[in-house]
Structures are given as structure tokens and as C-alpha cells.
Design a protein around this motif. Structure first.
Motif, PDB file in Angstrom:
ATOM      1  N   MET A   1     -12.144 -21.823 -13.577  1.00  9.10           N
ATOM      2  CA  MET A   1     -12.491 -21.159 -14.805  1.00  9.10           C
ATOM      3  C   MET A   1     -12.278 -19.656 -14.632  1.00  9.10           C
ATOM      4  N   MET A   2     -11.685 -19.025 -15.618  1.00 13.66           N
ATOM      5  CA  MET A   2     -11.394 -17.596 -15.583  1.00 13.66           C
ATOM      6  C   MET A   2     -12.665 -16.795 -15.867  1.00 13.66           C
ATOM      7  N   LYS A   3     -12.923 -15.805 -15.046  1.00 14.60           N
ATOM      8  CA  LYS A   3     -14.094 -14.951 -15.231  1.00 14.60           C
ATOM      9  C   LYS A   3     -13.747 -13.807 -16.176  1.00 14.60           C
ATOM     10  N   THR A   4     -14.708 -13.435 -17.029  1.00 12.15           N
ATOM     11  CA  THR A   4     -14.523 -12.283 -17.906  1.00 12.15           C
ATOM     12  C   THR A   4     -14.794 -11.009 -17.120  1.00 12.15           C
ATOM     13  N   SER A   5     -14.414  -9.865 -17.687  1.00  9.19           N
ATOM     14  CA  SER A   5     -14.707  -8.579 -17.044  1.00  9.19           C
ATOM     15  C   SER A   5     -16.199  -8.431 -16.809  1.00  9.19           C
ATOM     16  N   GLY A   6     -16.991  -8.834 -17.797  1.00  7.06           N
ATOM     17  CA  GLY A   6     -18.443  -8.738 -17.670  1.00  7.06           C
ATOM     18  C   GLY A   6     -18.980  -9.582 -16.522  1.00  7.06           C
ATOM     19  N   GLN A   7     -18.436 -10.782 -16.364  1.00  9.13           N
ATOM     20  CA  GLN A   7     -18.871 -11.656 -15.267  1.00  9.13           C
ATOM     21  C   GLN A   7     -18.485 -11.077 -13.914  1.00  9.13           C
ATOM     22  N   LYS A   8     -17.280 -10.541 -13.824  1.00  8.13           N
ATOM     23  CA  LYS A   8     -16.828  -9.936 -12.568  1.00  8.13           C
ATOM     24  C   LYS A   8     -17.698  -8.735 -12.219  1.00  8.13           C
ATOM     25  N   LEU A   9     -18.023  -7.936 -13.229  1.00 10.51           N
ATOM     26  CA  LEU A   9     -18.872  -6.762 -12.975  1.00 10.51           C
ATOM     27  C   LEU A   9     -20.288  -7.180 -12.606  1.00 10.51           C
ATOM     28  N   LEU A  10     -20.766  -8.275 -13.177  1.00  7.81           N
ATOM     29  CA  LEU A  10     -22.093  -8.779 -12.817  1.00  7.81           C
ATOM     30  C   LEU A  10     -22.120  -9.194 -11.345  1.00  7.81           C
ATOM     31  N   VAL A  11     -21.074  -9.868 -10.897  1.00  5.35           N
ATOM     32  CA  VAL A  11     -20.973 -10.248  -9.481  1.00  5.35           C
ATOM     33  C   VAL A  11     -20.919  -8.986  -8.612  1.00  5.35           C
ATOM     34  N   ALA A  12     -20.104  -8.012  -9.012  1.00  2.43           N
ATOM     35  CA  ALA A  12     -19.998  -6.766  -8.248  1.00  2.43           C
ATOM     36  C   ALA A  12     -21.342  -6.033  -8.215  1.00  2.43           C
ATOM     37  N   ALA A  60     -25.984  -2.714 -16.165  1.00  8.08           N
ATOM     38  CA  ALA A  60     -26.235  -2.325 -17.552  1.00  8.08           C
ATOM     39  C   ALA A  60     -24.991  -2.495 -18.432  1.00  8.08           C
ATOM     40  N   LEU A  61     -23.823  -2.392 -17.843  1.00  2.00           N
ATOM     41  CA  LEU A  61     -22.578  -2.496 -18.619  1.00  2.00           C
ATOM     42  C   LEU A  61     -22.102  -3.918 -18.864  1.00  2.00           C
ATOM     43  N   THR A  62     -22.608  -4.870 -18.101  1.00  2.00           N
ATOM     44  CA  THR A  62     -22.022  -6.213 -18.129  1.00  2.00           C
ATOM     45  C   THR A  62     -22.023  -6.866 -19.501  1.00  2.00           C
ATOM     46  N   GLY A  63     -22.977  -6.573 -20.346  1.00  2.00           N
ATOM     47  CA  GLY A  63     -23.028  -7.196 -21.659  1.00  2.00           C
ATOM     48  C   GLY A  63     -22.455  -6.347 -22.768  1.00  2.00           C
ATOM     49  N   ARG A  64     -21.825  -5.251 -22.423  1.00  2.00           N
ATOM     50  CA  ARG A  64     -21.305  -4.312 -23.424  1.00  2.00           C
ATOM     51  C   ARG A  64     -19.855  -4.608 -23.786  1.00  2.00           C
ATOM     52  N   PRO A  65     -19.536  -4.613 -25.059  1.00  2.00           N
ATOM     53  CA  PRO A  65     -18.141  -4.836 -25.465  1.00  2.00           C
ATOM     54  C   PRO A  65     -17.359  -3.522 -25.503  1.00  2.00           C
ATOM     55  N   LEU A  66     -17.181  -2.902 -24.357  1.00  2.00           N
ATOM     56  CA  LEU A  66     -16.443  -1.641 -24.300  1.00  2.00           C
ATOM     57  C   LEU A  66     -14.991  -1.913 -23.915  1.00  2.00           C
ATOM     58  N   PRO A  67     -14.051  -1.252 -24.570  1.00  2.00           N
ATOM     59  CA  PRO A  67     -12.649  -1.491 -24.259  1.00  2.00           C
ATOM     60  C   PRO A  67     -12.269  -1.099 -22.829  1.00  2.00           C
ATOM     61  N   ALA A  68     -12.934  -0.122 -22.254  1.00  2.00           N
ATOM     62  CA  ALA A  68     -12.584   0.352 -20.906  1.00  2.00           C
ATOM     63  C   ALA A  68     -13.506  -0.217 -19.837  1.00  2.00           C
ATOM     64  N   LEU A  69     -14.192  -1.312 -20.149  1.00  2.00           N
ATOM     65  CA  LEU A  69     -15.200  -1.866 -19.239  1.00  2.00           C
ATOM     66  C   LEU A  69     -14.653  -2.107 -17.835  1.00  2.00           C
ATOM     67  N   GLY A  70     -13.528  -2.755 -17.727  1.00  2.00           N
ATOM     68  CA  GLY A  70     -12.952  -3.048 -16.419  1.00  2.00           C
ATOM     69  C   GLY A  70     -12.559  -1.795 -15.659  1.00  2.00           C
ATOM     70  N   LYS A  71     -12.036  -0.795 -16.360  1.00  2.00           N
ATOM     71  CA  LYS A  71     -11.640   0.458 -15.708  1.00  2.00           C
ATOM     72  C   LYS A  71     -12.862   1.236 -15.227  1.00  2.00           C
ATOM     73  N   ILE A  72     -13.900   1.246 -16.047  1.00  2.00           N
ATOM     74  CA  ILE A  72     -15.141   1.936 -15.659  1.00  2.00           C
ATOM     75  C   ILE A  72     -15.711   1.286 -14.409  1.00  2.00           C
ATOM     76  N   GLY A  73     -15.840  -0.031 -14.457  1.00  2.00           N
ATOM     77  CA  GLY A  73     -16.355  -0.766 -13.313  1.00  2.00           C
ATOM     78  C   GLY A  73     -15.499  -0.577 -12.082  1.00  2.00           C
ATOM     79  N   GLY A  74     -14.200  -0.592 -12.264  1.00  2.00           N
ATOM     80  CA  GLY A  74     -13.289  -0.383 -11.140  1.00  2.00           C
ATOM     81  C   GLY A  74     -13.465   0.986 -10.504  1.00  2.00           C
ATOM     82  N   CYS A  75     -13.630   2.000 -11.341  1.00  2.00           N
ATOM     83  CA  CYS A  75     -13.866   3.350 -10.809  1.00  2.00           C
ATOM     84  C   CYS A  75     -15.159   3.400 -10.003  1.00  2.00           C
ATOM     85  N   TRP A  76     -16.210   2.786 -10.530  1.00  2.00           N
ATOM     86  CA  TRP A  76     -17.490   2.825  -9.832  1.00  2.00           C
ATOM     87  C   TRP A  76     -17.451   2.028  -8.535  1.00  2.00           C
TER      88      TRP A  76
END
Length: 127
Positions: A1-12, A60-76
Motif C-alpha cells: 500500500m502506498m503511503k501518503t506524505s502525511g503518513q510518511k511524515l508521521l513515521v518520521a 503537527a503537520l501530518t494532518g495538514r493539507p499543505l501543498p509543500a508538506l513533503g518539502k517542508i518535512g524533507g527540509c526538517w
């Protein structure tokens, strides 16, 4: 099953939080005398602090529908790895030759994530 950006960030976030608490406890108990003797306790504590702050921020970001969510998480995530990771390395007495750009690069990545979050939130349309 493919993980969403939010799920990946939750794991991170969970992994950063878990390891941050573990490293904090290890520094406070297992390494305290060594870190104090070498004057590196403050570096260790700073590394733990930044790691845990960004674990909570990711959470805090995992449930947010932000267009740059993956990039923000990646930077952090990258920023914590470089900034906190280099401080852990230095605190443990690792050689610092050639390491000098890693800590500030990590700090810049953390700042970039926060800037992207501000810009993304500013640009987001009201629902």
C-alpha cells in the motif's frame, strides 16, 4: 500500500521523537560524566532539543493539507540529520575536519522548512 506524505511524515516524526528521547536519556545518564568532562553536554542537549522540537513540528503537520508538506518535512528531516547529527558527532569526540559546513547547512535546512511552512500557509486558500 502506498503511503501518503502525511503518513510518511508521521513515521518520521515518531522516529525522530523516539530517538530524541532515547538520546536525551543516554546523554543525561550514560554519557553525562564524559560529556561534562569534555565540555560537550550543552552541545548534546542542543542536538536533542532541536531534534525533539522538529519531531513535534512534523507531528503537527501530518494532518495538514499543505501543498509543500513533503518539502517542508524533507527540509526538517534533513536539517535534523545534519544539525543535530553533527552536534552528536562533535559531542562524542568525532573528528570535525571537513564537518564544519554540515551544522550550518542543517540549520539552513531547518530555517528553509519553517520559511516554506509560512509561505505555504500564507498562500493557502480558505476552505
Amino acid at each position: 500500500m502506498m503511503k501518503t506524505s502525511g503518513q510518511k511524515l508521521l513515521v518520521a516524526a515518531a522516529l525522530l521523537g523516539f530517538t530524541g528521547v532515547a538520546l536525551g536519556a543516554f546523554g543525561a545518564h550514560g554519557l553525562k560524566q564524559t560529556l561534562e568532562a569534555t565540555g560537550q553536554l550543552k552541545n548534546w542537549e542542543k542536538a536533542v532539543f532541536y531534534q525533539l522540537v522538529h519531531a513535534v513540528a512534523l507531528l503537527a503537520l501530518t494532518g495538514r493539507p499543505l501543498p509543500a508538506l513533503g518539502k517542508i518535512g524533507g527540509c526538517w528531516i534533513f536539517g535534523v540529520a545534519c544539525f543535530s547529527g553533527s552536534l552528536y558527532w562533535i559531542a562524542l569526540g568525532g573528528p570535525i575536519k571537513g564537518l564544519w559546513p554540515v551544522t550550518p547547512l542543517g540549520g539552513l535546512a531547518l530555517l528553509a522548512g519553517w520559511a516554506m511552512l509560512a509561505w505555504s500557509a500564507f498562500r493557502q486558500k480558505d476552505a
